[in-house]
Motif scaffolding. Structure first.
Motif, mmCIF file in Angstrom:
data_model
loop_
_atom_site.group_PDB
_atom_site.id
_atom_site.type_symbol
_atom_site.label_atom_id
_atom_site.label_comp_id
_atom_site.label_asym_id
_atom_site.label_seq_id
_atom_site.Cartn_x
_atom_site.Cartn_y
_atom_site.Cartn_z
ATOM 1 N N GLU A 61 0.722 -1.186 -0.147
ATOM 2 C CA GLU A 61 0.167 0.347 0.325
ATOM 3 C C GLU A 61 0.818 1.510 -0.615
ATOM 4 O OE1 GLU A 61 -2.300 -0.134 3.207
ATOM 5 O OE2 GLU A 61 -2.821 -2.185 2.991
ATOM 6 N N PRO A 62 0.987 2.381 -0.841
ATOM 7 C CA PRO A 62 1.748 3.230 -0.894
ATOM 8 C C PRO A 62 0.550 4.180 0.170
ATOM 9 C CG PRO A 62 -0.457 3.392 -2.442
ATOM 10 C CD PRO A 62 -0.623 2.198 -1.821
ATOM 11 N N LEU A 63 1.715 5.202 0.839
ATOM 12 C CA LEU A 63 1.477 5.924 2.028
ATOM 13 C C LEU A 63 1.773 7.622 0.993
ATOM 14 C CD1 LEU A 63 3.186 5.019 4.678
ATOM 15 C CD2 LEU A 63 0.565 4.065 4.250
ATOM 16 N N LEU A 64 0.894 7.857 0.700
ATOM 17 C CA LEU A 64 0.495 8.794 -0.386
ATOM 18 C C LEU A 64 0.807 10.030 -0.017
ATOM 19 C CD1 LEU A 64 -1.883 8.016 -3.985
ATOM 20 C CD2 LEU A 64 0.701 6.864 -3.202
ATOM 21 N N GLU A 65 0.756 10.224 1.150
ATOM 22 C CA GLU A 65 1.460 11.415 1.462
ATOM 23 C C GLU A 65 2.550 12.156 1.975
ATOM 24 O OE1 GLU A 65 -0.699 9.046 5.043
ATOM 25 O OE2 GLU A 65 -0.702 9.680 2.935
ATOM 26 N N TYR A 66 3.256 10.694 2.125
ATOM 27 C CA TYR A 66 4.407 11.204 2.894
ATOM 28 C C TYR A 66 5.456 10.772 1.141
ATOM 29 C CZ TYR A 66 2.882 9.692 7.070
ATOM 30 O OH TYR A 66 1.845 10.244 8.785
ATOM 31 N N THR A 67 6.106 11.827 1.316
ATOM 32 C CA THR A 67 7.700 11.563 -0.125
ATOM 33 C C THR A 67 8.736 11.441 0.873
ATOM 34 O OG1 THR A 67 6.820 11.477 -1.993
ATOM 35 C CG2 THR A 67 7.498 11.767 -2.653
ATOM 36 N N ALA A 68 9.370 10.513 0.924
ATOM 37 C CA ALA A 68 10.929 11.287 1.068
ATOM 38 C C ALA A 68 12.143 12.008 -0.041
ATOM 39 C CB ALA A 68 11.545 10.058 1.520
ATOM 40 N N SER A 69 13.274 13.478 0.057
ATOM 41 C CA SER A 69 13.451 13.600 -0.640
ATOM 42 C C SER A 69 15.122 12.657 -0.428
ATOM 43 C CB SER A 69 13.847 15.466 -0.473
ATOM 44 O OG SER A 69 14.440 15.627 0.717
ATOM 45 N N SER A 70 16.212 13.255 -1.588
ATOM 46 C CA SER A 70 17.218 12.495 -0.970
ATOM 47 C C SER A 70 18.228 13.366 0.213
ATOM 48 C CB SER A 70 18.173 12.702 -2.789
ATOM 49 O OG SER A 70 17.744 12.819 -3.709
ATOM 50 N N ASP A 71 17.834 14.465 0.748
ATOM 51 C CA ASP A 71 18.070 15.015 2.033
ATOM 52 C C ASP A 71 17.387 14.336 3.218
ATOM 53 O OD1 ASP A 71 19.650 17.118 0.578
ATOM 54 O OD2 ASP A 71 18.433 18.778 0.663
ATOM 55 N N ASP A 72 16.301 13.717 2.856
ATOM 56 C CA ASP A 72 15.687 13.315 3.702
ATOM 57 C C ASP A 72 16.304 11.429 5.025
ATOM 58 O OD1 ASP A 72 13.774 15.323 4.034
ATOM 59 O OD2 ASP A 72 12.490 14.167 2.791
ATOM 60 N N ILE A 73 16.847 10.808 3.002
ATOM 61 C CA ILE A 73 17.509 9.529 2.916
ATOM 62 C C ILE A 73 18.514 10.072 3.235
ATOM 63 C CG2 ILE A 73 18.040 7.578 1.469
ATOM 64 C CD1 ILE A 73 15.148 7.916 1.592
ATOM 65 N N ALA A 74 19.340 10.785 2.836
ATOM 66 C CA ALA A 74 21.043 11.455 4.308
ATOM 67 C C ALA A 74 20.606 11.093 5.220
ATOM 68 C CB ALA A 74 21.445 12.115 2.635
ATOM 69 N N GLY A 75 19.867 11.912 5.725
ATOM 70 C CA GLY A 75 19.392 12.624 7.537
ATOM 71 C C GLY A 75 18.947 11.384 7.869
ATOM 72 N N LEU A 76 17.690 10.372 7.694
ATOM 73 C CA LEU A 76 17.529 9.084 7.798
ATOM 74 C C LEU A 76 18.348 7.965 8.223
ATOM 75 C CD1 LEU A 76 14.227 8.692 6.323
ATOM 76 C CD2 LEU A 76 14.791 9.450 8.907
#
Length: 340
Positions: A46-61
């Motif tokens: 199931e997609p959680l369409l309200e959440y989309t990670a950016s490249s910066d988000d991925i680096a932070g996580l």
């Protein structure tokens, strides 16, 4: 959150997603850059369409979940498995590279240790607790509950036996409280470097049970078979389907010049196979159905002769031994649903 409002995935949102996944019974969460977050419930993606990670988000996580050792492994291998905990639960994280950037496949680990009585047909693994030597295999696809079944078996030992149990895992998922057993849990990359050598070393550490989280290659299979043949009880998982496929795969991984010997050793050492899969029921519930093989004289002769397809007929007629094929397990499930 209002429908249609999109947001990135910073550390706070990440915690929110994990908390919601635990609360709503999701088994897996998938986070990568520039696409919506997904999770899996009752086997359905199931997609959680309200959440989309950016490249910066991925680096932070990546910085949040990965310690220096994980970062070094990822830098070298471009993928790594490890466990991580927050205030909500414990998670197994597979960190991999997608389009040159890290991405996450996260498995939600159940709180507390599982109980065999709550595992549906996989609870029949209790029949294999009484052996002191040999090999018991739990098989199935990714996400079929193999780790849960094995953990429930080890928890049962902890309540009933005075055993030394040594585990070889990648990564360590369940930890066991003090009980009747001494647990020596070892993690790939931290406590041993490969499964073959880990199994060989384990035999020198005087365990009553050796648990191997996955038999992946010929070296591991041969070492597990050697341990089982030398008086240890080995419980291991494999990513295979039913009993026939499991035996075929096990033998085929051995060099052709040694396959006859491997057939003889497996026939003597194999105690049984529990092949399992999850079936979706009503709502987001899932039920485990299983194919069960117990090794008797007929099974031993079939393995020695290499006529593995005959194992199906043995299971079909082996109800008195506690055996069943996957089709029989599915039919039992359907009847139980109709009866309720």
């Amino acid at each position: 959150m209002k429908r249609g409002l999109k947001m990135g995935v910073n550390e706070a949102v990440f915690s929110e997603i994990l908390a919601n996944a635990v609360e709503q019974g999701a088994s897996d969460i998938f986070i990568s850059a520039e696409v919506p977050v997904y999770w899996r419930r009752a086997g359905q993606l199931e997609p959680l369409l309200e959440y989309t990670a950016s490249s910066d988000d991925i680096a932070g996580l990546f910085s949040v979940v990965a310690d220096e050792n994980v970062k070094k492994q990822f830098s070298f291998c471009r993928e790594v498995d490890f466990t991580w905990s927050d205030d909500n639960a414990r998670f197994r994280i597979h960190l991999y590279s997608r389009l040159g950037k890290p991405a996450f496949a996260i498995r939600v680990l159940a709180g507390g240790l599982p109980c065999l009585a709550g595992l549906g047909q996989a609870g029949r693994a209790r029949d294999f607790l009484g052996y002191e030597s040999g090999l018991f295999l739990v098989t199935g696809a990714t996400g079929a509950g193999k780790t849960t079944t094995v953990a429930a078996m080890l928890a049962e030992y902890n309540n009933s036996r005075d055993y030394h149990i040594l585990t070889l895992e990648d990564p360590v998922e369940y930890t066991y409280p003090s009980g009747r057993c001494l647990f020596s849990q070892q993690e790939l990359g931290k406590d041993f470097l490969d499964y073959r050598q880990g199994i060989i070393s384990a035999m020198r550490e005087n365990p009553d049970v050796i648990m191997i989280s996955e038999l992946r290659d010929v070296g591991a299979c041969e070492a597990a078979l050697s341990a089982a043949s030398s008086g240890h009880y080995v419980i291991a998982t494999m990513h295979t389907g039913g009993a026939v496929e499991t035996v075929e795969r096990f033998i085929s991984m051995v060099d052709s010049s040694r396959q006859r010997l491997a057939q003889s050793m497996l026939a003597a050492s194999l105690r049984g196979i529990c092949s399992q899969k999850l079936i979706s029921g009503s709502g987001y519930e899932q039920y485990c159905v299983a194919e069960i093989l117990h090794t008797n004289n007929a099974v031993k002769n079939i393995i020695r002769s290499g006529k593995y397809e005959q194992l199906t007929s043995v299971m079909q007629s082996g109800g008195n031994w506690g055996m069943q094929t996957m089709e029989m397990g599915e039919e039992r499930f359907r009847k139980a649903v109709c009866a309720s």
